[in-house]
Write a protein that holds these residues in place. Structure first.
Motif, short mmCIF file in Angstrom:
data_model
loop_
_atom_site.label_atom_id
_atom_site.label_comp_id
_atom_site.label_asym_id
_atom_site.label_seq_id
_atom_site.Cartn_x
_atom_site.Cartn_y
_atom_site.Cartn_z
N THR A 210 16.31 -11.51 -5.91
CA THR A 210 16.46 -10.95 -4.57
C THR A 210 15.23 -10.11 -4.26
O THR A 210 14.65 -9.47 -5.15
N ASN B 103 17.07 -3.55 1.18
CA ASN B 103 17.60 -4.86 0.80
C ASN B 103 19.13 -4.79 0.87
O ASN B 103 19.76 -4.09 0.08
N VAL C 64 23.03 -10.38 -5.39
CA VAL C 64 23.13 -11.70 -6.01
C VAL C 64 23.45 -11.53 -7.50
O VAL C 64 23.05 -10.55 -8.12
N SER D 255 17.31 -13.91 -0.95
CA SER D 255 18.06 -13.97 -2.22
C SER D 255 18.41 -15.40 -2.56
O SER D 255 18.67 -16.22 -1.68
N VAL E 52 25.90 -15.32 -4.00
CA VAL E 52 24.91 -14.67 -3.13
C VAL E 52 25.66 -14.06 -1.94
O VAL E 52 26.49 -14.72 -1.32
N HIS F 249 18.39 -15.82 -10.99
CA HIS F 249 18.68 -15.29 -9.66
C HIS F 249 17.63 -14.25 -9.29
O HIS F 249 17.14 -13.52 -10.15
N ASP G 1 20.97 -7.57 0.64
CA ASP G 1 21.48 -8.70 -0.12
C ASP G 1 21.89 -8.26 -1.53
O ASP G 1 21.34 -7.30 -2.07
#
Length: 249
Positions: free
Chosen positions: A7, A16, A20, A236, A34, A5, A18
């Motif tokens: 991001t 950021n 994950v 991501s 996510v 994974h 996001d």
């Protein structure tokens, strides 16, 4: 299962929002998630990180998932719980008022994969039948496409492309889509935020997954290409691959 994974905040955004993660439970089953904190709202990163962190806690305490019905119920129950947590946090903390997040999550077992989504983060499957999208965006533009008011090509550049019809944490109750598919050796699931799917075409995604030597290389190529194509949003992704050795743990 093999997984990676990544991001990345992209080339334009200062932060950021996001989050994950990919997690294993006590039985070795895999959960990938996510979450894309809602842009334009304060504390989107709080909403997405709360979502990922709680999923990790709940999954690591979970036992064996043996049926699709069990997986679907688990995801639906936990999302309702997490949604309420995020919603209540936004109500009791003025700095977080109005925050929310998309979420796409997949439970991957030796027999099946169950995917749940809210918002416009997406899930894809890559197997012997090809590469295809598993989720439907809960967005204004996708509704316009589905109702025949605009074409898919129009949707790519629509001025209201970022308007979501559903998000986690913005209301006390939330609706989600859930589906289960067969998951077999060498099959691969890709989850991503719209920072990837808006910048990398399905054809390019398929090409990267086909030609990459390993999952790490594929993940890095996805991030790199999304940034090359503008990188206006956070990017991501999580990839889970059912490898032959998965059966031995």
């Amino acid at each position: 299962m093999k997984s990676v994974h990544y991001t990345d905040k992209g080339k334009v955004r200062q932060h950021n929002e996001d989050s994950v993660g990919v997690f294993s439970n006590k039985e070795g089953d895999c959960l990938a998630v996510v979450a894309d904190g809602m842009g334009g709202h304060r504390a989107g990163d709080v909403a997405s990180s709360m979502t990922i962190n709680r999923f990790e806690e709940l999954w690591k305490a979970e036992g064996k998932i043996t049926t699709a019905e069990q997986a679907e119920k688990w995801l639906q129950d936990k999302i309702k719980e997490i949604n309420l947590n995020v919603y209540q946090h936004s109500k009791s903390n003025t700095d977080c008022e109005g925050m929310g997040t998309t979420v796409v999550a997949a439970i991957c077992t030796e027999n099946f994969a169950t995917i749940v989504n809210i918002g416009d983060s997406r899930g894809y499957i890559f197997n012997e039948s090809g590469f295809s999208q598993l989720t439907e965006d809960h967005s204004l533009v996708n509704e316009l496409v589905r109702s025949g008011q605009i074409s898919k090509e129009d949707a790519e550049h629509h001025p209201r492309k970022n308007v979501l019809l559903r998000a986690l944490g913005t209301e006390e109750k939330v609706e989600m889509d859930t589906r289960t598919i067969i998951f077999e050796e060498e099959d691969l699931i890709l989850l991503c935020s719209d920072g990837l799917s808006n910048k990398v075409s399905e054809e390019e995604m398929k090409e990267i997954l086909t030609n990459s030597d390993d999952l790490d290389q594929a993940g890095k190529q996805f991030i790199s290409l999304a940034n090359e194509n503008g990188g206006e949003d956070n990017i991501s992704l999580a990839i889970v691959k059912y490898t032959p050795e998965s059966r031995n743990g």
